[in-house]
Design a protein around this motif. Structure first.
Motif, mmCIF file in Angstrom:
data_model
loop_
_atom_site.group_PDB
_atom_site.id
_atom_site.type_symbol
_atom_site.label_atom_id
_atom_site.label_comp_id
_atom_site.label_asym_id
_atom_site.label_seq_id
_atom_site.Cartn_x
_atom_site.Cartn_y
_atom_site.Cartn_z
ATOM 1 N N GLU A 1 0.831 -1.206 0.000
ATOM 2 C CA GLU A 1 0.000 0.000 0.000
ATOM 3 C C GLU A 1 0.869 1.261 0.000
ATOM 4 N N THR A 2 0.595 2.182 -0.936
ATOM 5 C CA THR A 2 1.421 3.392 -1.003
ATOM 6 C C THR A 2 0.723 4.614 -0.423
ATOM 7 N N SER A 3 -0.618 4.586 -0.393
ATOM 8 C CA SER A 3 -1.308 5.797 0.057
ATOM 9 C C SER A 3 -1.228 5.970 1.568
ATOM 10 N N ARG A 4 -1.123 4.866 2.291
ATOM 11 C CA ARG A 4 -1.000 4.923 3.746
ATOM 12 C C ARG A 4 -0.333 3.654 4.230
ATOM 13 N N GLY A 5 -0.105 3.560 5.524
ATOM 14 C CA GLY A 5 0.643 2.430 6.061
ATOM 15 C C GLY A 5 0.010 1.083 5.776
ATOM 16 N N PHE A 6 -1.327 1.072 5.766
ATOM 17 C CA PHE A 6 -2.052 -0.167 5.496
ATOM 18 C C PHE A 6 -3.502 0.235 5.296
ATOM 19 N N THR A 7 -4.246 -0.622 4.610
ATOM 20 C CA THR A 7 -5.650 -0.275 4.418
ATOM 21 C C THR A 7 -6.460 -0.731 5.620
ATOM 22 N N ARG A 8 -7.534 -0.029 5.827
ATOM 23 C CA ARG A 8 -8.412 -0.387 6.935
ATOM 24 C C ARG A 8 -8.958 -1.805 6.729
ATOM 25 N N ALA A 9 -9.266 -2.124 5.475
ATOM 26 C CA ALA A 9 -9.847 -3.441 5.195
ATOM 27 C C ALA A 9 -8.863 -4.554 5.542
ATOM 28 N N ALA A 10 -7.611 -4.364 5.147
ATOM 29 C CA ALA A 10 -6.624 -5.408 5.416
ATOM 30 C C ALA A 10 -6.394 -5.549 6.918
ATOM 31 N N ALA A 11 -6.329 -4.414 7.614
ATOM 32 C CA ALA A 11 -6.130 -4.456 9.068
ATOM 33 C C ALA A 11 -7.322 -5.128 9.740
ATOM 34 N N ASP A 12 -8.520 -4.778 9.270
ATOM 35 C CA ASP A 12 -9.718 -5.387 9.860
ATOM 36 C C ASP A 12 -9.734 -6.891 9.616
ATOM 37 N N HIS A 13 -9.190 -7.285 8.463
ATOM 38 C CA HIS A 13 -9.200 -8.714 8.140
ATOM 39 C C HIS A 13 -8.212 -9.501 8.998
ATOM 40 N N TRP A 14 -6.986 -9.017 9.083
ATOM 41 C CA TRP A 14 -5.936 -9.837 9.696
ATOM 42 C C TRP A 14 -5.727 -9.588 11.186
ATOM 43 N N LEU A 15 -5.931 -8.374 11.633
ATOM 44 C CA LEU A 15 -5.614 -8.067 13.036
ATOM 45 C C LEU A 15 -6.735 -8.490 13.963
ATOM 46 N N PRO A 16 -6.457 -8.799 15.215
ATOM 47 C CA PRO A 16 -5.125 -8.771 15.815
ATOM 48 C C PRO A 16 -4.277 -9.976 15.397
ATOM 49 N N VAL A 17 -2.993 -9.881 15.682
ATOM 50 C CA VAL A 17 -2.103 -11.026 15.528
ATOM 51 C C VAL A 17 -2.618 -12.126 16.456
ATOM 52 N N ASP A 18 -2.879 -13.307 15.904
ATOM 53 C CA ASP A 18 -3.408 -14.382 16.742
ATOM 54 C C ASP A 18 -2.347 -14.944 17.671
ATOM 55 N N GLN A 19 -1.135 -15.062 17.145
ATOM 56 C CA GLN A 19 -0.064 -15.561 18.003
ATOM 57 C C GLN A 19 1.224 -14.814 17.722
ATOM 58 N N TYR A 20 1.706 -14.125 18.758
ATOM 59 C CA TYR A 20 2.949 -13.381 18.653
ATOM 60 C C TYR A 20 3.990 -14.148 19.473
ATOM 61 N N ILE A 21 5.206 -14.234 18.928
ATOM 62 C CA ILE A 21 6.226 -15.040 19.601
ATOM 63 C C ILE A 21 7.540 -14.273 19.634
ATOM 64 N N GLY A 22 8.149 -14.192 20.807
ATOM 65 C CA GLY A 22 9.432 -13.496 20.897
ATOM 66 C C GLY A 22 10.003 -13.573 22.297
ATOM 67 N N GLY A 23 11.082 -12.856 22.493
ATOM 68 C CA GLY A 23 11.823 -12.948 23.743
ATOM 69 C C GLY A 23 11.138 -12.247 24.906
ATOM 70 N N ILE A 24 11.349 -12.786 26.083
ATOM 71 C CA ILE A 24 10.777 -12.216 27.310
ATOM 72 C C ILE A 24 11.356 -10.831 27.587
#
Length: 859
Positions: A516-539
């Motif tokens: 996406e070039t017009s903004r960071g992300f489209t509302r539709a895409a964010a609504d579709h994918w977010l939230p992250v279902d599983q986030y994994i990383g260091g404590i």
RNA sequence: GCCCGCUUGAUGGAAUGGUAGACAUAACGGACUUAAAAUCCGUGCGCUUCGGCGGUGCCGGUUCGAGUCCGGCAGCGGGCACCA
């Protein structure tokens, strides 16, 4: 060479399947995919140049989840990118003369190749690097939106200043009060900086924690403590002989009668004012400033104070005059930067009072203690009790006294009830080159002017030099000189860049629509994918990165970018990778590759044969040289072996000890599985062959193990118990190896079992999985094959072994039909000879029967 | 200093409050081999008079029963706002 002597060709096989997945774009995520979405994300790496074992563990964990969820029928989004701005690039520029952009991009290319060799199921078409203008331009827009929404402001704040390098130092660059490179004594300086008003979200961040049920409890606790909500009283003390008053915040208004001093921070306006005419105080303030800005440094320093000579008047106890100190343990950023001290009921105040000979008057007594005999020794009394020595408050409980004092102060007009947070607003300005430019212009006439949207991005100039000390943006010949966007007169660009936590606070949203070039992300895409279902990383990211991401998501929501408040619905925090440490006789650290283990167990240095001292296992770090390069491991054993070892020995949230023996064991299993399939496949029935009419007893047993393993491994993966899943699959493998080949139905059961092992191990050993799946005669890829289902009829065992205890001590076991009635179990237990002997003919006092588990006879 | 964790055989670990040590690793013994590697099989907490007894960092408690729950202590680690 006979067929059984053939070896599994790891390198060729892994490359082959990686190419096939790549060709078929197997891991592309699509929004129009009708299956339920599942977004798996691992914390993206800083491109330091090479992947380390921590990455291998992190990305293996994520990949298993992604592949498992995919097999379970989800449309999985599993992206990867680069957290590409940061200090190391600038350090490399200063030390080696490489431009940060070049250094970073080369590192990314090298690490991408390494990651690809791990066979991770990423949708590489969504790859991003935060140092590219296509990424950070949107972040500049977000900042301007936050500014317009009133979420951003400017204020002066303290930094660690290196007077030789003319730079601001990070806390980690301050060692014993000196700059790490220059060795110069660090000064504290006030700089005007940008802040994100995250305290506005404090209450919401706190409330939101309760909904994060798939976050580790301890991370939620750490965030709760970080936000640090407290309720108390803000009140004014008159200063004897002065017009101004001292505003103090306290959570213990009940102890006001026991106050014996007041103290202000070294940066408190009052301290600064007095220091101008008091050289002693000025030098004390200077000493405090040398402590740096880190809380740990301030808190561990010896508690010191400087008596200003001023006295504050206790608004509650008429006539009580409290000396006012400047103290190094009072923080300007917390509350009002001023406190009153009640030594009897606060340990730090007590230590301070003892040191400076101040009175210690107990005003709270434990309920069962006679107030007359109560004395305070070296330990403050901080628990609940009854008020004493406090005039109208005497006899009240602490909570009642707090409320009473607040009411009294409010009535007198010298104080009010207040909620305070430990959380401070987020200072986002950095005096650094390698970061996202803050899109602001400073104009003499118009003041602070945002860069108009049409002029974004404000890109970093690449023609900079690191020869001169200080921020290269600041002494670039032309970059900072611009016309004011508002009035057109000559103006100056903001030369500060954003904290790199800025980039990592929204990258998970960018992955939803990376092109996406017009903004960071489209509302539709964010609504579709977010939230992250599983986030994994260091404590280690439990507080800052995760909190900033939660804040940013809320701010983006407030500005209409997306609809969710919480970015990460599930969180898994992995432990560190540890390794033994080695030193030579002179105490120099040695790399594991430099050490040889002799057959007698002793350690010697490779080449010189000199003895090596073995140290305990510690977090892998370059400074201690106890690192193992994942590239070498993958080269030697293959990605599957490295992945298996990461999963099999420890649960993910615990630290993992890297051992050569462990990796050997994983490698052996990979080869064993391959050999088993290779040796058996000619004797197996065809994949579609129906089950035979009857099975021999051993075959029935193995089928039971197979189906129970399917059920249990599924549960294990759902809960991220990867080590247990591996153990169960190995058990199944052992059962299959023991299956007598001439048993009725054995070949069919062996096929069922081997296919099950291959499908269950697939998310963990994806290359071997595909290879074996195709060796077993399947043309469909394993990654496109659904997760196996257990046959419920085969899960139940018809008899169980029940433990028999007497008074809680094991005395024997009995085999009983499953779900045998309590009376039957009891009778069987009492018939056990050891039990009968202990009863000696007497009836038991009590018998506890837990069906299918245990019978406890109490005598 | 403050906040948060962790501690079970030689080692990593397993165990809805219910048979402690699954599954591995190292070691040892055996088979195969001219030999080695690889592979396969077996043993595997300690003590024991062979009946048992003791054992999950330490001390205490709750319970028919505690690795698991509660209180205290010790050791080790993570975070502490400019490392990421």
């Amino acid at each position: 060479m006979s067929r059984t002597d053939e070896r599994y060709n790891v390198r060729e096989t892994e490359a082959k399947w990686q190419a096939i997945w790549d060709e078929r774009q197997s891991f592309r995520a699509r929004e129009d995919d009708p299956r339920p979405k599942y977004y798996v994300l691992e914390m993206f790496p800083y491109p330091s140049g090479r992947i380390h074992m921590g990455h291998v563990r992190n990305y293996t964990l994520g990949d298993v989840v992604a592949r498992y969820k995919r097999a379970c029928g989800h449309a999985v989004l599993h992206p990867m990118g680069w957290d590409a701005f940061g200090l190391p690039a600038e350090n490399a520029a200063i030390q080696n003369g490489v431009h940060p952009a070049k250094w970073t991009r080369e590192n990314i290319a090298a690490m991408r190749t390494q990651l690809k060799s791990m066979g991770l199921s990423y949708d590489w078409s969504r790859e991003l690097a935060t140092c590219e203008p296509e990424y950070y331009r949107h972040e500049q827009k977000m900042f301007l939106d936050f500014l317009a929404a009133g979420l951003v402001y400017r204020k002066e704040s303290w930094v660690n200043w290196d007077p030789v390098e003319h730079t601001v130092l990070a806390n980690e660059q301050v060692i014993d009060g000196r700059g790490w490179r220059s060795g110069a004594l660090v000064e504290k300086r006030l700089l005007s900086q940008w802040f994100l008003k995250i305290t506005a979200f404090a209450e919401d961040l706190l409330a939101g924690l309760e909904g994060l049920s798939r976050w580790p409890e301890r991370v939620r606790l750490m965030q709760e403590n970080w936000i640090g909500r407290s309720e108390g009283l803000r009140l004014f003390f008159d200063l004897d002989g002065r017009e101004d008053r001292l505003e103090v915040y306290t959570t213990r208004p009940d102890t006001l009668f026991g106050a014996s001093f007041c103290a202000v921070a070294a940066n408190h306006p009052l301290a600064e004012q007095l220091a101008r005419t008091d050289p002693g105080l000025a030098s004390f303030v200077a000493e405090c400033n040398r402590l740096g800005t880190s809380e740990a440094a301030l808190e561990t320093a010896e508690k010191k104070g400087y008596a200003t000579g001023l006295h504050a008047l206790n608004p509650l106890a008429a006539g009580q005059r409290l000396p006012v100190y400047v103290a190094n343990f009072v923080l300007m950023d917390y509350g009002t930067g001023a406190i009153f001290g009640c030594p009897a009921h606060d340990q730090r105040d007590l230590d301070f009072a003892r040191k400076y000979g101040l009175p210690v008057t107990p005003v709270v007594a434990p309920k069962e203690v006679d107030p007359a005999t109560l004395t305070i020794g070296d330990e403050a009394f901080t628990e609940d009790g009854v008020l004493i020595n406090s005039g109208p408050l005497n006899g009240l409980a602490v909570a009642e006294a707090k409320a009473r004092v607040i009411d009294m102060m409010e009535a007198k007009g010298v104080g009010q009830r207040a909620v305070n947070y430990r959380l401070r607003d987020w200072g986002v300005s950095r005096q650094r080159y390698w970061g996202c430019p803050i899109p602001i212009v400073h104009c003499a006439a118009c003041g602070v002017v945002p860069v108009p949207e049409s002029e974004l991005p404000v890109t970093l100039p690449e023609d900079v030099s690191f020869d001169k000390p200080g921020n290269p943006l600041d002494h670039h010949p032309s970059w900072k000189h611009v016309a004011c966007p508002r009035c057109g007169s000559p103006a100056r660009r903001e030369t500060d860049t954003f904290d790199t936590f800025f980039e990592s606070s929204w990258y998970f949203a960018r992955f939803c629509s990376p092109g996406e070039t017009s903004r960071g992300f489209t509302r539709a895409a964010a609504d579709h994918w977010l939230p992250v279902d599983q986030y994994i990383g260091g404590i280690e990211h439990a507080v800052l990165h995760l909190l900033y991401s939660r804040v940013f998501t809320r701010a983006l929501k407030a500005c209409g970018y997306l609809g969710v408040a919480e970015p990460f619905a599930g969180l898994l925090t992995q432990g560190m990778i540890c390794h033994e440490t080695y030193k030579d006789a002179e105490g120099r650290w040695l790399f594991p590759d430099q050490v040889e283990r002799r057959s007698d167990g002793s350690l010697v240095e490779l080449g010189s044969e000199r003895p090596v001292l073995l140290g305990r296992s510690e977090k892998m770090s370059k400074s201690k040289k106890n690192v193992v390069d994942p590239a070498r491991i993958i080269d030697t054993y293959g990605a599957d072996t490295a992945r298996l070892f990461m999963l099999s020995d420890s649960p993910p949230e615990r630290d993992l000890d890297w051992t050569e023996a462990g990796i050997d064991g994983a490698f052996r299993y990979v080869n064993r599985l391959w050999r088993m399939v290779e040796a058996a496949r000619d004797a197996l029935p065809a994949p579609q062959d129906p089950a035979p009419a009857s099975f021999g007893p051993a075959a029935v047993k193995v089928r039971g193990v197979t189906h129970r393993t399917i059920a249990l491994v599924g549960e294990d993966l759902e809960r991220f118990h990867f080590n247990k899943a591996v153990a169960r699959i190995r058990e199944l493998t052992n059962s299959l190896a023991d299956l007598p080949p001439d048993e009725a139905g054995a070949p069919w059961v062996l096929r069922e079992g081997l296919e099950t092992v291959v499908r269950l191990i697939g998310p963990m050993l994806p290359h071997l999985g595909e290879e074996l799946w195709s060796l077993l005669g399947h043309s469909q890829l394993l990654i496109d094959t659904p997760w196996p289902a257990a046959d419920p009829a085969l899960l139940v065992e018809d008899s169980v072994t029940v433990a028999v205890q007497v008074n809680g001590k094991l005395r024997g076991t009995v085999d009983l039909p499953k779900d045998a009635p309590t009376a039957v179990a009891e009778a069987a237990a009492l018939a056990v000879p050891a039990v009968a002997a202990l009863l000696a003919g007497k009836p038991p006092r009590k018998v506890i029967v837990v069906p299918n588990r245990i019978v406890n006879v109490v005598v």
